[in-house]
Design a protein around this motif. Structure first.
Motif, PDB file in Angstrom:
ATOM      1  N   MET A  73      65.530  19.399  34.118  1.00 30.14           N
ATOM      2  CA  MET A  73      66.105  18.450  35.092  1.00 30.14           C
ATOM      3  C   MET A  73      65.000  17.575  35.695  1.00 30.14           C
ATOM      4  O   MET A  73      63.911  18.059  35.972  1.00 30.14           O
ATOM      5  CB  MET A  73      66.839  19.229  36.184  1.00 30.14           C
ATOM      6  CG  MET A  73      67.948  18.439  36.830  1.00 30.14           C
ATOM      7  SD  MET A  73      68.835  19.376  38.099  1.00 30.14           S
ATOM      8  CE  MET A  73      70.221  20.004  37.177  1.00 30.14           C
ATOM      9  N   LYS A  74      65.319  16.337  35.855  1.00 34.40           N
ATOM     10  CA  LYS A  74      64.310  15.416  36.368  1.00 34.40           C
ATOM     11  C   LYS A  74      64.049  15.646  37.864  1.00 34.40           C
ATOM     12  O   LYS A  74      64.849  16.274  38.548  1.00 34.40           O
ATOM     13  CB  LYS A  74      64.783  13.982  36.164  1.00 34.40           C
ATOM     14  CG  LYS A  74      64.943  13.587  34.703  1.00 34.40           C
ATOM     15  CD  LYS A  74      65.641  12.240  34.655  1.00 34.40           C
ATOM     16  CE  LYS A  74      66.043  11.882  33.235  1.00 34.40           C
ATOM     17  NZ  LYS A  74      66.860  10.675  33.201  1.00 34.40           N
ATOM     18  N   GLU A  75      62.960  15.055  38.302  1.00 31.41           N
ATOM     19  CA  GLU A  75      62.519  15.207  39.686  1.00 31.41           C
ATOM     20  C   GLU A  75      63.626  14.840  40.700  1.00 31.41           C
ATOM     21  O   GLU A  75      63.917  15.587  41.631  1.00 31.41           O
ATOM     22  CB  GLU A  75      61.293  14.312  39.886  1.00 31.41           C
ATOM     23  CG  GLU A  75      60.708  14.366  41.263  1.00 31.41           C
ATOM     24  CD  GLU A  75      59.855  13.126  41.551  1.00 31.41           C
ATOM     25  OE1 GLU A  75      59.578  12.348  40.626  1.00 31.41           O
ATOM     26  OE2 GLU A  75      59.497  12.956  42.726  1.00 31.41           O
ATOM     27  N   ILE A  76      64.256  13.696  40.457  1.00 40.56           N
ATOM     28  CA  ILE A  76      65.276  13.214  41.404  1.00 40.56           C
ATOM     29  C   ILE A  76      66.487  14.152  41.467  1.00 40.56           C
ATOM     30  O   ILE A  76      67.083  14.368  42.513  1.00 40.56           O
ATOM     31  CB  ILE A  76      65.680  11.758  41.056  1.00 40.56           C
ATOM     32  CG1 ILE A  76      66.360  11.117  42.265  1.00 40.56           C
ATOM     33  CG2 ILE A  76      66.556  11.672  39.826  1.00 40.56           C
ATOM     34  CD1 ILE A  76      66.375   9.616  42.236  1.00 40.56           C
ATOM     35  N   GLN A  77      66.831  14.725  40.308  1.00 40.50           N
ATOM     36  CA  GLN A  77      67.963  15.659  40.271  1.00 40.50           C
ATOM     37  C   GLN A  77      67.610  16.955  41.006  1.00 40.50           C
ATOM     38  O   GLN A  77      68.463  17.557  41.650  1.00 40.50           O
ATOM     39  CB  GLN A  77      68.356  15.936  38.820  1.00 40.50           C
ATOM     40  CG  GLN A  77      68.942  14.693  38.147  1.00 40.50           C
ATOM     41  CD  GLN A  77      68.839  14.730  36.649  1.00 40.50           C
ATOM     42  OE1 GLN A  77      67.799  15.077  36.099  1.00 40.50           O
ATOM     43  NE2 GLN A  77      69.909  14.369  35.975  1.00 40.50           N
ATOM     44  N   LYS A 114      65.627  17.091  43.530  1.00 37.91           N
ATOM     45  CA  LYS A 114      65.675  16.755  44.966  1.00 37.91           C
ATOM     46  C   LYS A 114      67.117  16.846  45.463  1.00 37.91           C
ATOM     47  O   LYS A 114      67.404  17.386  46.521  1.00 37.91           O
ATOM     48  CB  LYS A 114      65.150  15.331  45.197  1.00 37.91           C
ATOM     49  CG  LYS A 114      63.649  15.200  45.135  1.00 37.91           C
ATOM     50  CD  LYS A 114      63.268  13.747  45.407  1.00 37.91           C
ATOM     51  CE  LYS A 114      61.795  13.478  45.208  1.00 37.91           C
ATOM     52  NZ  LYS A 114      61.480  12.045  45.335  1.00 37.91           N
ATOM     53  N   LEU A 115      68.053  16.311  44.654  1.00 35.42           N
ATOM     54  CA  LEU A 115      69.468  16.330  45.047  1.00 35.42           C
ATOM     55  C   LEU A 115      70.012  17.759  45.067  1.00 35.42           C
ATOM     56  O   LEU A 115      70.854  18.102  45.905  1.00 35.42           O
ATOM     57  CB  LEU A 115      70.279  15.457  44.070  1.00 35.42           C
ATOM     58  CG  LEU A 115      71.667  15.018  44.530  1.00 35.42           C
ATOM     59  CD1 LEU A 115      71.602  14.239  45.836  1.00 35.42           C
ATOM     60  CD2 LEU A 115      72.348  14.165  43.467  1.00 35.42           C
ATOM     61  N   SER A 116      69.517  18.577  44.143  1.00 32.14           N
ATOM     62  CA  SER A 116      69.966  19.981  44.056  1.00 32.14           C
ATOM     63  C   SER A 116      69.737  20.746  45.359  1.00 32.14           C
ATOM     64  O   SER A 116      70.449  21.698  45.654  1.00 32.14           O
ATOM     65  CB  SER A 116      69.220  20.704  42.940  1.00 32.14           C
ATOM     66  OG  SER A 116      69.641  20.218  41.722  1.00 32.14           O
TER      67      SER A 116
END
Lengths: 182, 102
Positions: B1-5, B7-9
């Motif tokens: 999972m990418k960095e932004i995902q 963060k959202l998690s």
């Protein structure tokens, strides 16, 4: 506000607003399949229905909404790992050409039903191929600002966007650009 | 999972969503749901014509107002008995064609 991973692979998310039992995608499809709710909505917006879509029979409008909702829901359910979400969502503003930080997007059933659909799902593009659904509406007028229920969606999308910026849920590169611009 | 995902998690809801479950249920039951939705439309038309409320329909049918509210959403799997009660309460003919054809 919290977020639900709709595709379970981090590509499509939906906002769960404070106090709500489930996310906004759940509520939207629930409303779009609720005959009594749809009847009240179309009664209240019968002038728009008639002037923009030439529909005078409320039950025809209800049936059309349920039909379109079924297709839209199937699209959301069948998003495969290979599917390109950038083909489902497009910029909210038809005049926006360039990419921007946390762009506001919309999904509609263009071309899929052979006629225009009034259902919209609104989202924010976190980055290429990654979206957060913020709401949706039955859009009967040309612009969102014209009616209270669609104008409220603009407020919601802005609220979520501000939340994402505040919590720094943006990629670092875009954030640096954003700070430089503001 | 990418960095932004990732963060959202960190802001993921504490309870699972029932969205997919509900969507599958709707897809599986779509054919009979259409009947239920059509009956709800017929009922709402008739209620408007008669000028009666959900509460009055519930009283006429001997059931709760909450049940009528669900019936009017068009999501209930209605029994023959319930359809008969709806017909009697509102003077509707939902099953009439069946008897005419037989």
């Amino acid at each position: 506000m919290t977020f639900d991973d709709i595709t379970e692979d981090g590509r499509l998310w939906s906002v769960r607003y404070d106090g709500d039992e489930d996310n906004i995608l759940y509520s939207l499809f629930d409303q779009w399949n609720d005959v009594a709710w749809l009847r009240s909505f179309f009664k209240a917006n019968s002038k728009d229905l008639e002037s923009y879509f030439k529909i005078t029979n409320i039950n025809d409008a209800i049936t059309r909404t349920i039909d379109d909702s079924e297709k839209l829901e199937a699209i959301m359910m069948d998003i495969s790992p290979e599917a390109n979400l950038d083909l489902i969502f497009r910029p909210l503003s038809n005049s926006r050409i360039a990419e921007c930080l946390l762009g506001k997007e919309k999904a509609r059933l263009k071309k899929l039903v052979g006629r225009s659909s009034w259902l919209r799902i609104y989202a924010i593009k976190l980055e290429k191929g990654v979206y957060v659904v913020t709401g949706g509406a039955i859009k009967l007028t040309a612009t969102m600002q014209e009616r209270e229920h669609t104008a409220a969606e603009l407020v919601k999308i802005e609220k979520v966007r501000n939340f994402l910026i505040e919590k720094k849920i943006i990629d670092n590169e875009s954030f640096i650009e954003y700070i430089a611009e503001t | 999972m990418k960095e932004i995902q990732n963060k959202l998690s960190t802001f993921k809801s504490s309870t699972p969503s029932r969205w997919r479950e509900k969507a599958i249920e709707r897809q599986k039951n779509r054919e009979w749901l259409r009947y239920s939705q059509n009956i709800a439309m017929m009922m709402l038309d008739k209620m408007e014509e008669l000028g009666i409320t959900q509460k009055a329909v519930a009283e006429r049918m001997g059931c709760s107002q909450q049940y009528i509210s669900r019936v009017l959403k068009g999501t209930e799997n209605l029994s023959i008995e319930t359809i008969f009660k709806i017909e009697s309460a509102l003077g509707l003919q939902i099953l009439e064609p069946i008897f005419v054809n037989n």
